[in-house]
Design a protein around this motif. Sequence first.
Motif, PDB file in Angstrom:
ATOM      1  N   GLU A  45       0.824  -1.207   0.000  1.00 17.71           N
ATOM      2  CA  GLU A  45       0.000   0.000   0.000  1.00 17.71           C
ATOM      3  C   GLU A  45       0.861   1.260   0.000  1.00 17.71           C
ATOM      4  OE1 GLU A  45      -3.217   0.089  -0.506  1.00 17.71           O
ATOM      5  OE2 GLU A  45      -3.115  -2.097  -0.680  1.00 17.71           O
ATOM      6  N   SER A  46       1.982   1.227   0.726  1.00 16.06           N
ATOM      7  CA  SER A  46       2.865   2.379   0.740  1.00 16.06           C
ATOM      8  C   SER A  46       3.457   2.640  -0.643  1.00 16.06           C
ATOM      9  CB  SER A  46       4.005   2.163   1.747  1.00 16.06           C
ATOM     10  OG  SER A  46       3.501   2.035   3.062  1.00 16.06           O
ATOM     11  N   LEU A  47       3.815   1.567  -1.339  1.00 15.63           N
ATOM     12  CA  LEU A  47       4.349   1.722  -2.683  1.00 15.63           C
ATOM     13  C   LEU A  47       3.296   2.287  -3.641  1.00 15.63           C
ATOM     14  CD1 LEU A  47       6.619  -1.376  -3.365  1.00 15.63           C
ATOM     15  CD2 LEU A  47       7.195   0.996  -3.834  1.00 15.63           C
ATOM     16  N   LYS A  48       2.089   1.783  -3.547  1.00 12.92           N
ATOM     17  CA  LYS A  48       1.016   2.264  -4.420  1.00 12.92           C
ATOM     18  C   LYS A  48       0.769   3.749  -4.194  1.00 12.92           C
ATOM     19  CE  LYS A  48      -2.624  -0.512  -4.549  1.00 12.92           C
ATOM     20  NZ  LYS A  48      -3.632  -1.494  -4.063  1.00 12.92           N
ATOM     21  N   TRP A 174       4.563  -0.818 -13.741  1.00 17.97           N
ATOM     22  CA  TRP A 174       3.915  -2.010 -13.198  1.00 17.97           C
ATOM     23  C   TRP A 174       4.386  -2.246 -11.767  1.00 17.97           C
ATOM     24  CZ3 TRP A 174       6.426  -1.366 -17.639  1.00 17.97           C
ATOM     25  CH2 TRP A 174       5.699  -1.478 -18.815  1.00 17.97           C
ATOM     26  N   LEU A 175       3.470  -2.587 -10.929  1.00 17.31           N
ATOM     27  CA  LEU A 175       3.768  -2.990  -9.559  1.00 17.31           C
ATOM     28  C   LEU A 175       3.288  -4.429  -9.413  1.00 17.31           C
ATOM     29  CD1 LEU A 175       4.665  -2.381  -6.674  1.00 17.31           C
ATOM     30  CD2 LEU A 175       2.423  -1.364  -6.260  1.00 17.31           C
ATOM     31  N   ASP A 176       4.217  -5.363  -9.312  1.00 20.83           N
ATOM     32  CA  ASP A 176       3.909  -6.793  -9.310  1.00 20.83           C
ATOM     33  C   ASP A 176       4.069  -7.384  -7.924  1.00 20.83           C
ATOM     34  OD1 ASP A 176       3.441  -6.712 -11.970  1.00 20.83           O
ATOM     35  OD2 ASP A 176       5.248  -7.791 -12.581  1.00 20.83           O
ATOM     36  N   PHE A 192       7.943 -11.841  -3.348  1.00 17.08           N
ATOM     37  CA  PHE A 192       8.642 -10.584  -3.572  1.00 17.08           C
ATOM     38  C   PHE A 192       7.715  -9.606  -4.279  1.00 17.08           C
ATOM     39  CE2 PHE A 192       9.389 -13.167  -7.298  1.00 17.08           C
ATOM     40  CZ  PHE A 192       9.292 -12.285  -8.364  1.00 17.08           C
ATOM     41  N   LEU A 193       8.098  -8.363  -4.216  1.00 20.14           N
ATOM     42  CA  LEU A 193       7.383  -7.286  -4.868  1.00 20.14           C
ATOM     43  C   LEU A 193       8.350  -6.650  -5.847  1.00 20.14           C
ATOM     44  CD1 LEU A 193       4.538  -5.939  -4.416  1.00 20.14           C
ATOM     45  CD2 LEU A 193       5.755  -4.203  -3.108  1.00 20.14           C
ATOM     46  N   SER A 194       7.899  -6.370  -7.058  1.00 15.18           N
ATOM     47  CA  SER A 194       8.784  -5.731  -8.027  1.00 15.18           C
ATOM     48  C   SER A 194       8.106  -4.514  -8.638  1.00 15.18           C
ATOM     49  CB  SER A 194       9.197  -6.710  -9.135  1.00 15.18           C
ATOM     50  OG  SER A 194       8.084  -7.083  -9.922  1.00 15.18           O
ATOM     51  N   VAL A 195       8.923  -3.520  -8.936  1.00 11.23           N
ATOM     52  CA  VAL A 195       8.474  -2.286  -9.574  1.00 11.23           C
ATOM     53  C   VAL A 195       9.222  -2.156 -10.888  1.00 11.23           C
ATOM     54  CG1 VAL A 195       8.240   0.213  -9.350  1.00 11.23           C
ATOM     55  CG2 VAL A 195       8.148  -1.235  -7.311  1.00 11.23           C
ATOM     56  N   SER A 196       8.492  -1.951 -11.984  1.00 14.03           N
ATOM     57  CA  SER A 196       9.113  -1.817 -13.302  1.00 14.03           C
ATOM     58  C   SER A 196       8.502  -0.628 -14.017  1.00 14.03           C
ATOM     59  CB  SER A 196       8.886  -3.069 -14.142  1.00 14.03           C
ATOM     60  OG  SER A 196       9.280  -4.225 -13.454  1.00 14.03           O
TER      61      SER A 196
END
Length: 544
Positions: A45-48, A174-176, A192-196
């Motif tokens: 949620e913080s990343l979003k 993209w937030l995966d 894991f969480l990835s940001v691209s």
Amino acid sequence: MIDFNSTQPEPGKPLNSTQNHDPVVARAPQELVRFLLPDGHDQLESLKHAIVAQGQFVYAGPRQFDEHIFDTADFALFRRGQACCLRESLAQGELSLVGIDALGRPQTQTPPLQQAWPQPAVPAMFSAQQWPAGEVREQVLSLVGATPLVRQGRLRTVRQIYASPDQPALPVLWLDRAVVLDASSNEVRERFLSVSYLRGAAPDAEFERLHRHLLSAFALRPLMQGMYSRCLRVSGRLLHLYQARCFRSLASAETYAQLLERFTGNQLALLQYWRDVAAEGVDPRGVHQMRVAIRRIRSALRTSRDYLEAGTYDQLQAELRWLGQRLGAVRELDVLMGWLQTEPFSDQAGDMAAYWEADLRLLREQAQRTLASALAGERVAGLEERLTAALTQDARLAKKSRTHAPGKIATRIIRKTVKQTAQATRELDGDCPPEALHALRIEYKRLRYTLDFLASAGGAEPRQLRKTCKKVQKILGRHQDLHDRAERIRRYAGSPAAMAHGQEFVFFLGGLFQSQMQAMQACREAFFASREHFLTQLQDALSD
């Protein structure tokens, strides 16, 4: 098309595209930037929020898909340099076949093949004969015929897609949220969480502002592994396949130089295997296994010191020590945090331990960044070439190898190392400081590594001697862990970071320190109670 090199898409088409692959518009110049966040699901949620607030991007919708890896039971496709994957999403799918190397990384020389997969379900095992007509089907049939294909790995991804406000139909970020699943039981093996995002697909100012914020606010690391290699690595299958393809036999070495070159070459191959895993920092085995490989090479060089030019030995040890120190800084913190996470603290003590763990995580991130930078640098990239060249060009090693058979040299070195270990064990005083027990532990570790290196050339397998080394290493290894822990607690308790948590927290650390000292004493007593038994085992090895 499925991108075997990552969990991210390649440039494609806008959201209203009817193609199954992930939609991205290619607008040069563009760069696909990929980051991974360990344990990132809790920070989703913080990343979003950061993506919308800092980057001023708009949410364009979700997507979920599963990627299934298929191969024969004996990995005939992999051994032929091919990877087959089926991606399913919303009851649609796509089959892909791509050339790969020994680490499961895609080869770009040959374009991948792909075809549609219209079936609504993905079986756990089937034959390519059951597939719809297409290029992938024909190629797989030509490689393995009607041999059944088994699901060997699985990755499930929930993707949040974001677009630039001025072009909401063109996804650029993209937030995966991804999980690696066991191929048969569907048990979660890694999260894991990835940001691209595509730099250049939106105004540079937006990306730069978001990029700086994400790097400062989150423990982002470059995403190094692809979907195929990640799934097989987590399952444990990739390492066995890789060793079968890359390792060279020690038993068939005709000279000592060849034996040393093959052993170090095998360990260098392991460094290559674990390097991307260590750089990501999600799986702690990456750092640990790289560190073990470094130690084995250094031990083999130390064992061979009388057969090497002084300049060769010093040069190689300096290179390996430099990398080992950076790996050790991360590994020691991993061990300490692992202990904090598994120690059965009471509720109140658990809260106190959480304060320390938070401070340790900051130190670990600093150490991880230093390590990742080193692993990405030219010094590590050229390590294999420099080490191999140094051994090949060493005149003294070549001369000794021509006049002495490897088995004769191996037997002599093993006996010498056993005698040194026995003498160090016998001379140790019961009141010796912790550093002396640590030095003895290193002696047994060197003996064990020497056996790993030379036993294949020296005759019978010394199973009992290996067991003795493991027993001593287990006792003294725990003693050293406790000592390191106690020293860290002592230093930390007097630091401003610890004082900031209050006096009660400092008292908690004092109790931890005392418990480590008591456990150290128990380990010391256990070793000296068994010392005569260990000496007997060493003497028996010398008489064989």
